[in-house]
Design a protein around this motif. Structure first.
Motif, mmCIF file in Angstrom:
data_model
loop_
_atom_site.group_PDB
_atom_site.id
_atom_site.type_symbol
_atom_site.label_atom_id
_atom_site.label_comp_id
_atom_site.label_asym_id
_atom_site.label_seq_id
_atom_site.Cartn_x
_atom_site.Cartn_y
_atom_site.Cartn_z
ATOM 1 N N GLY A 196 0.640 -1.235 0.045
ATOM 2 C CA GLY A 196 0.011 -0.004 0.028
ATOM 3 C C GLY A 196 0.919 1.261 0.076
ATOM 4 O O GLY A 196 0.694 2.363 0.879
ATOM 5 N N VAL A 197 1.878 1.220 -0.871
ATOM 6 C CA VAL A 197 2.538 2.375 -0.965
ATOM 7 C C VAL A 197 2.902 3.274 -2.273
ATOM 8 O O VAL A 197 2.572 2.442 -3.431
ATOM 9 C CB VAL A 197 4.366 2.200 -0.592
ATOM 10 C CG1 VAL A 197 5.238 3.149 -0.979
ATOM 11 C CG2 VAL A 197 4.476 1.433 0.621
ATOM 12 N N ALA A 227 -0.173 6.597 -8.574
ATOM 13 C CA ALA A 227 0.954 6.151 -9.216
ATOM 14 C C ALA A 227 1.129 7.685 -10.084
ATOM 15 O O ALA A 227 0.070 8.165 -10.950
ATOM 16 C CB ALA A 227 0.718 5.025 -10.012
ATOM 17 N N ARG A 228 2.225 8.062 -10.094
ATOM 18 C CA ARG A 228 2.680 9.190 -11.000
ATOM 19 C C ARG A 228 3.949 8.615 -11.934
ATOM 20 O O ARG A 228 4.800 7.938 -11.593
ATOM 21 C CB ARG A 228 3.504 10.252 -10.012
ATOM 22 C CG ARG A 228 3.997 11.451 -10.784
ATOM 23 C CD ARG A 228 4.037 12.448 -9.661
ATOM 24 N NE ARG A 228 2.919 13.253 -9.153
ATOM 25 C CZ ARG A 228 2.762 13.620 -8.013
ATOM 26 N NH1 ARG A 228 3.503 13.181 -7.086
ATOM 27 N NH2 ARG A 228 1.516 14.015 -7.505
ATOM 28 N N ILE A 229 3.244 8.625 -13.260
ATOM 29 C CA ILE A 229 4.140 8.235 -14.235
ATOM 30 C C ILE A 229 5.038 9.172 -15.040
ATOM 31 O O ILE A 229 4.511 10.402 -15.037
ATOM 32 C CB ILE A 229 3.279 7.583 -15.243
ATOM 33 C CG1 ILE A 229 2.543 6.476 -14.601
ATOM 34 C CG2 ILE A 229 4.344 7.017 -16.461
ATOM 35 C CD1 ILE A 229 1.262 5.770 -15.667
ATOM 36 N N PHE A 230 6.226 9.106 -15.209
ATOM 37 C CA PHE A 230 7.166 9.887 -15.978
ATOM 38 C C PHE A 230 8.013 9.211 -17.000
ATOM 39 O O PHE A 230 7.838 8.130 -17.227
ATOM 40 C CB PHE A 230 8.451 10.512 -15.024
ATOM 41 C CG PHE A 230 9.156 9.505 -14.317
ATOM 42 C CD1 PHE A 230 10.515 8.988 -15.084
ATOM 43 C CD2 PHE A 230 8.996 8.774 -13.180
ATOM 44 C CE1 PHE A 230 11.221 7.976 -14.332
ATOM 45 C CE2 PHE A 230 9.914 7.830 -12.547
ATOM 46 C CZ PHE A 230 10.927 7.385 -13.360
ATOM 47 N N THR A 231 8.513 9.941 -17.985
ATOM 48 C CA THR A 231 9.056 9.501 -19.287
ATOM 49 C C THR A 231 10.447 8.950 -18.950
ATOM 50 O O THR A 231 11.325 9.443 -18.460
ATOM 51 C CB THR A 231 9.020 10.594 -20.268
ATOM 52 O OG1 THR A 231 7.955 11.217 -20.565
ATOM 53 C CG2 THR A 231 9.732 10.037 -21.667
ATOM 54 N N ALA A 232 10.332 7.607 -19.406
ATOM 55 C CA ALA A 232 11.690 6.716 -19.163
ATOM 56 C C ALA A 232 12.792 7.404 -20.063
ATOM 57 O O ALA A 232 12.871 8.099 -20.998
ATOM 58 C CB ALA A 232 11.604 5.394 -19.783
ATOM 59 N N PRO A 269 1.942 15.152 -2.173
ATOM 60 C CA PRO A 269 2.138 13.745 -1.674
ATOM 61 C C PRO A 269 0.962 12.765 -2.487
ATOM 62 O O PRO A 269 -0.059 13.466 -2.721
ATOM 63 C CB PRO A 269 2.084 13.606 -0.461
ATOM 64 C CG PRO A 269 2.582 14.666 0.322
ATOM 65 C CD PRO A 269 2.083 15.759 -0.770
ATOM 66 N N LEU A 270 1.336 11.648 -2.903
ATOM 67 C CA LEU A 270 0.464 10.726 -3.711
ATOM 68 C C LEU A 270 -0.584 10.090 -2.365
ATOM 69 O O LEU A 270 0.096 9.680 -1.562
ATOM 70 C CB LEU A 270 0.902 9.782 -4.522
ATOM 71 C CG LEU A 270 1.738 10.350 -5.620
ATOM 72 C CD1 LEU A 270 2.593 9.227 -6.233
ATOM 73 C CD2 LEU A 270 0.502 10.730 -6.628
ATOM 74 N N PRO A 271 -1.824 9.565 -2.868
ATOM 75 C CA PRO A 271 -2.354 8.938 -1.991
ATOM 76 C C PRO A 271 -2.028 7.431 -1.981
ATOM 77 O O PRO A 271 -1.474 6.935 -2.972
ATOM 78 C CB PRO A 271 -4.118 9.017 -2.362
ATOM 79 C CG PRO A 271 -3.712 9.512 -3.969
ATOM 80 C CD PRO A 271 -2.584 10.388 -3.923
ATOM 81 N N ARG A 272 -2.435 6.812 -0.839
ATOM 82 C CA ARG A 272 -2.073 5.127 -0.800
ATOM 83 C C ARG A 272 -2.930 4.698 -1.584
ATOM 84 O O ARG A 272 -4.392 4.773 -1.771
ATOM 85 C CB ARG A 272 -2.170 4.820 0.434
ATOM 86 C CG ARG A 272 -1.424 5.547 1.741
ATOM 87 C CD ARG A 272 -0.106 4.914 1.985
ATOM 88 N NE ARG A 272 0.781 5.917 2.378
ATOM 89 C CZ ARG A 272 2.228 5.473 2.611
ATOM 90 N NH1 ARG A 272 2.695 4.104 2.809
ATOM 91 N NH2 ARG A 272 3.206 6.431 2.892
ATOM 92 N N PRO A 273 -2.350 3.695 -2.302
ATOM 93 C CA PRO A 273 -3.461 2.434 -2.978
ATOM 94 C C PRO A 273 -4.067 1.812 -2.277
ATOM 95 O O PRO A 273 -3.895 1.441 -1.352
ATOM 96 C CB PRO A 273 -2.177 1.741 -3.861
ATOM 97 C CG PRO A 273 -0.960 1.583 -3.058
ATOM 98 C CD PRO A 273 -0.945 3.087 -2.709
ATOM 99 N N GLY A 274 -5.432 1.582 -2.890
ATOM 100 C CA GLY A 274 -6.526 0.737 -2.050
ATOM 101 C C GLY A 274 -6.081 -0.727 -2.375
ATOM 102 O O GLY A 274 -5.308 -1.406 -3.166
#
Length: 412
Positions: free
Chosen positions: A330-331, A352-357, A374-379
């Motif tokens: 849950g991170v 989830a925050r996605i960036f360009t590889a 900050p991002l919320p925790r995944p469910g």
């Protein structure tokens, strides 16, 4: 479909990683399972398996298994000498590849020894599974091992050159005695190009029983352990720095940070010059743990982090244990778009925050956004989104798949 399994893990001697987690989870799901660890096993994993009422074997059983294991050790020694002798670029490519070909043979012999041991020690269990199998010589392992089995092939590091292809053709008649399981469709496609006649199926390797999410009290303990104030942002960078990870892009991106960030690094191997550069950066607070870490310490690091950082090179499409860990614990996740399938699954997910590889500027922007928002925790649904199953479901799947390899009962 509730009986014990034979679980073969050639890398059980290596601490850390999600191989041990799956091994223990499956053993818990099927009490009385036989675990074969041909190269030994860590103390932490042994303790967990004993609690799961599993039997653990670390030595070959029977003369044939002992001979095969001795051959594997000899081939591994030859490969190690070859890697030292032929690593220079002045050697022809075929010569430089030779040690890797010997390594493939050594891995095959190890698998065959473990399969022979399974025949002696557990001839009637529900399924025989190699949890981390070689990407080559599938038929030879089944032929020498004399045992139908399933094999999880996690990646394709190298392919068979002509001598091994010839050996593989001689053993091709044994390929119907095994089924390859590929954790991602991309790995399956790549492997099938080399072994079009091998029965195979795509099946996520990682397991989640929904019981391992990090609690608020663990988060507080993690922050205290690393002396990170609650209001200051922290990311974790877990695991060894292998070639598929793009640490060069991260190196540049960290230099672009405009606000302080705690970075928890744990794993092996690491690159000391890179770590020294990060220590000098004005906005990086480095917390370093060298070497593979056990499950409990792994949880502590994840608990202290606001998000896990996964940086891979474009096109790497094997299953990421770190991504799966994030969902299990849950991170939140900060991840490159290296894998189109993974990117599609995570697109528009708030955690989830996605960036360009391979784009340091894109990564720097993502790091900056994480420090400010900050991002919320995944469910709890995050694991199923990534294809993970509970251990009982995974064990049932393995049993059903294995049954396809067994002779059919004659009809009366």
């Amino acid at each position: 479909m509730t009986g014990p399994l034979v679980l073969i893990e050639p890398y059980a001697h290596r601490p850390g990683g999600h191989h041990q987690h799956a091994l223990v989870a499956l053993a818990r799901a099927r009490p009385g399972s036989l675990v074969i660890a041909p190269h030994g096993i860590t103390r932490e994993t042994t303790t967990a398996l004993r609690k799961a009422k599993a039997r653990v074997i670390t030595a070959p059983s029977g003369t044939v298994a002992a001979v095969l294991m001795a051959g594997s050790r000899f081939a591994s020694a030859v490969a190690a000498v070859g890697l030292c002798a032929f690593h220079s670029g002045r050697w022809p490519r075929a010569v430089r590849r030779l040690p890797h070909q010997v390594t493939l043979l050594a891995r095959c012999l190890t698998e065959a020894a473990a399969l022979r041991t399974a025949r002696v020690r557990a001839p009637d269990l529900d399924a025989v599974v190699i949890l981390t199998a070689s990407e080559a010589l599938h038929g030879l392992a089944a032929l020498l091992g004399g045992q139908p089995h399933l094999r999880f092939v996690h990646e394709v590091n190298t392919t068979e050159d002509l001598p091994l292809r010839l050996v593989g053709r001689l053993a091709r008649r044994a390929e119907p005695r095994t089924i390859a399981l590929y954790p991602t469709a991309a790995i399956g496609k790549e492997a099938t190009n080399h072994f079009p006649g091998l029965s195979s199926q795509v099946r996520t390797y990682a397991i989640d029983d929904g019981t391992e999410r990090i609690s608020p009290s663990e988060r507080a303990s993690g922050r205290t352990a690393f002396a990170i104030p609650e209001e200051e942002p922290a990311l974790c960078l877990m695991g060894g720095w292998w070639p598929h990870k793009d640490l060069g892009t991260l190196d540049v991106a960290l230099g672009k940070l405009r606000h302080p960030l705690h970075l928890l690094v744990a794993g092996h191997p690491l690159d000391e010059p890179t770590l020294n550069r990060w220590r000098q950066l004005p906005n990086v607070r480095l917390h370093l743990t060298r070497g593979p870490v056990g499950e409990q310490f792994l949880r502590l690091v994840y608990a202290a982090a606001d998000a896990a950082l996964v940086v891979r090179r474009p096109g790497v499409a094997k299953e990421s244990g770190l991504v799966m860990d994030s969902a299990r614990y849950g991170v939140p996740l900060l991840v490159s778009d290296h894998d189109a399938t993974l990117t599609d699954a995570l697109q528009d997910k708030p955690w989830a925050r996605i960036f360009t590889a391979a784009d340091p500027t894109s990564l720097a922007e993502a790091l900056g956004a994480t420090t400010s928002t900050p991002l919320p925790r995944p469910g709890p649904d995050a694991s199923r989104l990534l294809g993970m199953w509970p251990a009982t479901d995974q064990a049932d799947f393995l049993t059903r798949a294995y049954a396809r390899l067994l002779p059919k009962e004659p009809r009366c």
